[in-house]
Design a protein around this motif. Structure first.
Motif, PDB file in Angstrom:
ATOM      1  N   ALA A  97     -14.478 -17.078 -11.819  1.00 37.94           N
ATOM      2  CA  ALA A  97     -14.026 -16.053 -10.883  1.00 37.94           C
ATOM      3  C   ALA A  97     -12.522 -15.878 -11.017  1.00 37.94           C
ATOM      4  O   ALA A  97     -11.790 -16.848 -11.256  1.00 37.94           O
ATOM      5  N   TYR A  98     -12.055 -14.637 -10.876  1.00 38.23           N
ATOM      6  CA  TYR A  98     -10.630 -14.334 -10.977  1.00 38.23           C
ATOM      7  C   TYR A  98     -10.151 -13.813  -9.629  1.00 38.23           C
ATOM      8  O   TYR A  98     -10.631 -12.794  -9.131  1.00 38.23           O
ATOM      9  N   PHE A  99      -9.196 -14.522  -9.049  1.00 32.95           N
ATOM     10  CA  PHE A  99      -8.693 -14.206  -7.719  1.00 32.95           C
ATOM     11  C   PHE A  99      -7.346 -13.497  -7.803  1.00 32.95           C
ATOM     12  O   PHE A  99      -6.519 -13.823  -8.660  1.00 32.95           O
ATOM     13  N   THR A 100      -7.142 -12.524  -6.912  1.00 31.04           N
ATOM     14  CA  THR A 100      -5.837 -11.870  -6.790  1.00 31.04           C
ATOM     15  C   THR A 100      -5.490 -11.736  -5.311  1.00 31.04           C
ATOM     16  O   THR A 100      -6.202 -11.050  -4.574  1.00 31.04           O
ATOM     17  N   PRO A 101      -4.421 -12.391  -4.870  1.00 28.50           N
ATOM     18  CA  PRO A 101      -3.984 -12.207  -3.479  1.00 28.50           C
ATOM     19  C   PRO A 101      -3.071 -10.986  -3.370  1.00 28.50           C
ATOM     20  O   PRO A 101      -2.265 -10.717  -4.263  1.00 28.50           O
ATOM     21  N   HIS A 102      -3.200 -10.243  -2.294  1.00 32.31           N
ATOM     22  CA  HIS A 102      -2.347  -9.086  -2.030  1.00 32.31           C
ATOM     23  C   HIS A 102      -1.727  -9.240  -0.649  1.00 32.31           C
ATOM     24  O   HIS A 102      -2.402  -9.652   0.295  1.00 32.31           O
ATOM     25  N   MET A 103      -0.468  -8.883  -0.552  1.00 31.87           N
ATOM     26  CA  MET A 103       0.242  -8.926   0.714  1.00 31.87           C
ATOM     27  C   MET A 103       0.293  -7.528   1.310  1.00 31.87           C
ATOM     28  O   MET A 103       0.815  -6.591   0.682  1.00 31.87           O
ATOM     29  N   TYR A 104      -0.252  -7.378   2.506  1.00 34.00           N
ATOM     30  CA  TYR A 104      -0.320  -6.064   3.150  1.00 34.00           C
ATOM     31  C   TYR A 104       0.998  -5.777   3.873  1.00 34.00           C
ATOM     32  O   TYR A 104       1.392  -6.498   4.795  1.00 34.00           O
ATOM     33  N   ILE A 105       1.672  -4.722   3.450  1.00 30.41           N
ATOM     34  CA  ILE A 105       2.897  -4.266   4.098  1.00 30.41           C
ATOM     35  C   ILE A 105       2.776  -2.769   4.337  1.00 30.41           C
ATOM     36  O   ILE A 105       1.854  -2.116   3.823  1.00 30.41           O
ATOM     37  N   TYR A 106       3.684  -2.210   5.116  1.00 33.96           N
ATOM     38  CA  TYR A 106       3.665  -0.788   5.432  1.00 33.96           C
ATOM     39  C   TYR A 106       4.797  -0.074   4.713  1.00 33.96           C
ATOM     40  O   TYR A 106       5.895  -0.617   4.536  1.00 33.96           O
ATOM     41  N   ASP A 107       4.508   1.150   4.320  1.00 34.14           N
ATOM     42  CA  ASP A 107       5.496   1.986   3.655  1.00 34.14           C
ATOM     43  C   ASP A 107       6.446   2.543   4.719  1.00 34.14           C
ATOM     44  O   ASP A 107       6.115   3.490   5.440  1.00 34.14           O
TER      45      ASP A 107
END
Length: 539
Positions: A231-241
């Protein structure tokens, strides 16, 4: 000035109501056939509960004929089809919308024994053709909803363990009508994840301030290690424009104050308002975690140092004195300690952050811009969000939901061993932590030690099991032997009594003509009973 950002967030929430995503669930009626649809029923998944990804729920449907808001008035004998006995588990319960939150309805249904819940919408959607027909005919009233309702979590849905769907009014009414006519309805709810090949790709959209996935991020690294390169994991950080939200003015002023970094370009709303952290500090930590992943996880898609850093940060910085002083995201000392404990070179991470554009100057940041672009491409508007093979996973994101969804994303026959051993365990987390032993709270013969195993981690080894069985057999044998000896002694005493009562006994004459000795008597020579006529009668 911050009202502009909150207006932007409200717009995102409304967008979430209307948008669709990759279909991971289906609903259809199996019986009666006339209610079945070739492509299933249009529906909306709840954003709480634990859907059984990779599984199917196929059960009898009961109509509660109630909004099911008051737990004290839930009567399992009421509703349709009419009957005198309670709803027979397992079953799917159809409930009316209105009067309380979706979470409250599903919770009451779960406590009543439901395996899943269907919420029947009572207001049609203005954009649906059937709704316009109802309004024109007067059957649907004179009003409609312009936006689709969303089955959101009201903040208390972590105890919900069953799946639930929202059915639109035009689809729910025929089901209700059939059930009111005492027609038996059997429906099927299925939950799947696209499974293109032998490697699953999964993405977690979260934030350093997100408390909902904190436990998941602390515990899931054992599953990450077990899944390894499958499995390949990618974390993303949620920010606002911040530019789009109006926080960054043309003259470079930050109109949203401490909610944003880079003079209003990138913003975050701290979820825990009592922590004392600012949105700008959350953005800085988000950038730091992006850099940690790029340096230590991007190449293999596993990134155990990233998971270790998040766990160390939570333990060291998000608790104790730093949290008490409102320094969760502002203490460089604590960040350095967490990185050292996780085996991460802080200098490399700091260099990555500066090279991308930093967070202090009025200039773009390439890594944060990429996050905003990925966010738009994926259609992410809710935090947290989990995508498996680009399909949005619904439900409360705990260890079990995430692990099941990932294992369901493998092509048939390509599942790694850890999925084969643990995906269907009653407690997936315990199974993974034990290296594939479905023991502890779970069943299975391996967990009981009947198929080998070393008996560690709470399971029962085969040696212990066999030894226990031998000891039990010996105990029963001993009890049986003692009982046999007692019965033998009792019978011997009974025979002696009968002989003494009906036969004259001569105990003083040493001359005997016949004798009766019982086998097993102790000291037989001293206890011989003689029988016969007196000496004077002998010739």
């Amino acid at each position: 000035p911050t009202t502009m950002l909150f207006s932007f967030l409200l717009g995102c929430s409304l967008l979430a109501m209307a948008m669709g995503d990759a279909v991971t669930s289906k609903f259809n009626v199996l019986i009666p056939k006339e209610l079945s649809k070739p492509n299933g029923y249009d529906h909306r998944d709840a954003l709480f509960g634990i859907p059984p990804y990779g599984g199917t729920i196929q059960q009898q449907v009961y109509y509660a004929d109630s909004t099911l808001c008051d737990p004290t008035k839930v009567d399992p004998t009421m509703g349709y089809p009419t009957r005198t006995e309670p709803w027979k588990s397992p079953f799917i319960l159809l409930v009316d919308r209105g009067d309380c939150s979706f979470v409250q309805k599903v919770r009451n249904a779960q406590r009543a024994g439901a395996s899943a819940v269907l919420i029947a919408d009572n207001i049609c959607i203005c954009g649906h053709d059937e709704c316009q027909d109802d309004i024109s005919s007067g059957d649907g009233g004179n009003f409609c909803e312009s936006q689709e309702p969303i089955m959101a979590d009201d903040g208390s849905g972590s105890d919900i363990s069953i799946a639930s769907f929202l059915l639109f009014k035009e689809d729910a009414q025929p089901l209700i009508a059939a059930l009111r006519d005492d027609t038996h309805v059997r429906a099927q709810m299925s939950f799947s994840v696209p499974a293109p090949d032998s490697r699953v790709e999964y993405d977690l959209w979260t934030s350093p301030a997100d408390s909902l996935t904190r436990e998941l991020q602390e515990d899931f690294q054992t599953a990450v290690a077990a899944l390894s390169d499958h499995a390949y994991f990618t974390p993303h950080m949620y920010i606002y424009d911040g530019v789009f939200a109006g926080c960054h003015s043309e003259d470079g002023q930050d109109l949203c104050l401490d909610l944003c970094s880079n003079n209003g370009r990138y913003c975050s709303v701290e979820l825990d308002l009592n922590s004392g952290a600012t949105g700008a500090e959350v953005v800085a930590e988000a950038l730091r975690r992006i850099c940690v992943w790029n340096l230590y996880g991007k190449d293999d898609g596993v990134g155990l140092p990233w998971w270790n850093y998040v766990a160390e940060f939570t333990e060291k910085c998000d608790s104790g004195s730093y949290a008490d002083q409102g320094m969760v995201f502002s203490s460089e000392v604590c960040v350095a300690q967490a990185m050292e404990a996780a085996g991460i070179d802080k200098k490399k991470v700091d260099h990555c952050m500066e090279q991308s554009g930093g967070v202090t100057e009025d200039q773009p940041n390439t890594l944060l811009d990429k996050e905003l672009q990925d966010q738009e491409n994926s259609g992410i508007v809710l935090v947290p969000s989990l995508l498996v093979n680009q399909a949005v996973i619904r439900g409360f994101l705990n260890f079990e939901t995430t692990f099941k969804a990932i294992c369901a994303g493998f092509a048939a026959g390509s599942e790694p061993a850890i999925c084969q051993m643990c995906a269907n365990c009653p407690n997936e987390r315990v199974c993974v932590q034990k290296g594939g032993h479905c023991g502890g709270n779970g069943g299975g013969m391996m967990g009981m030690g009947l198929l080998g195993g070393d008996g560690s981690n709470g399971s029962v080894s085969s040696t212990f099991f066999l030894t226990s069985m031998v000891m039990i057999l010996l105990a029963f044998s001993l009890v049986g032997y003692v009982q046999y000896r007692r019965q033998e002694t009792y019978m011997r005493d009974q025979i002696r009594g009968v002989v003494a009562e009906y036969m004259p006994v001569e105990t003083q004459n040493a001359h005997v003509s016949t004798s009766l000795a019982l086998d097993g008597d102790e000291n037989d020579d001293d206890n011989v009973h003689t029988f016969g006529a007196p000496d004077s009668a002998l010739s």
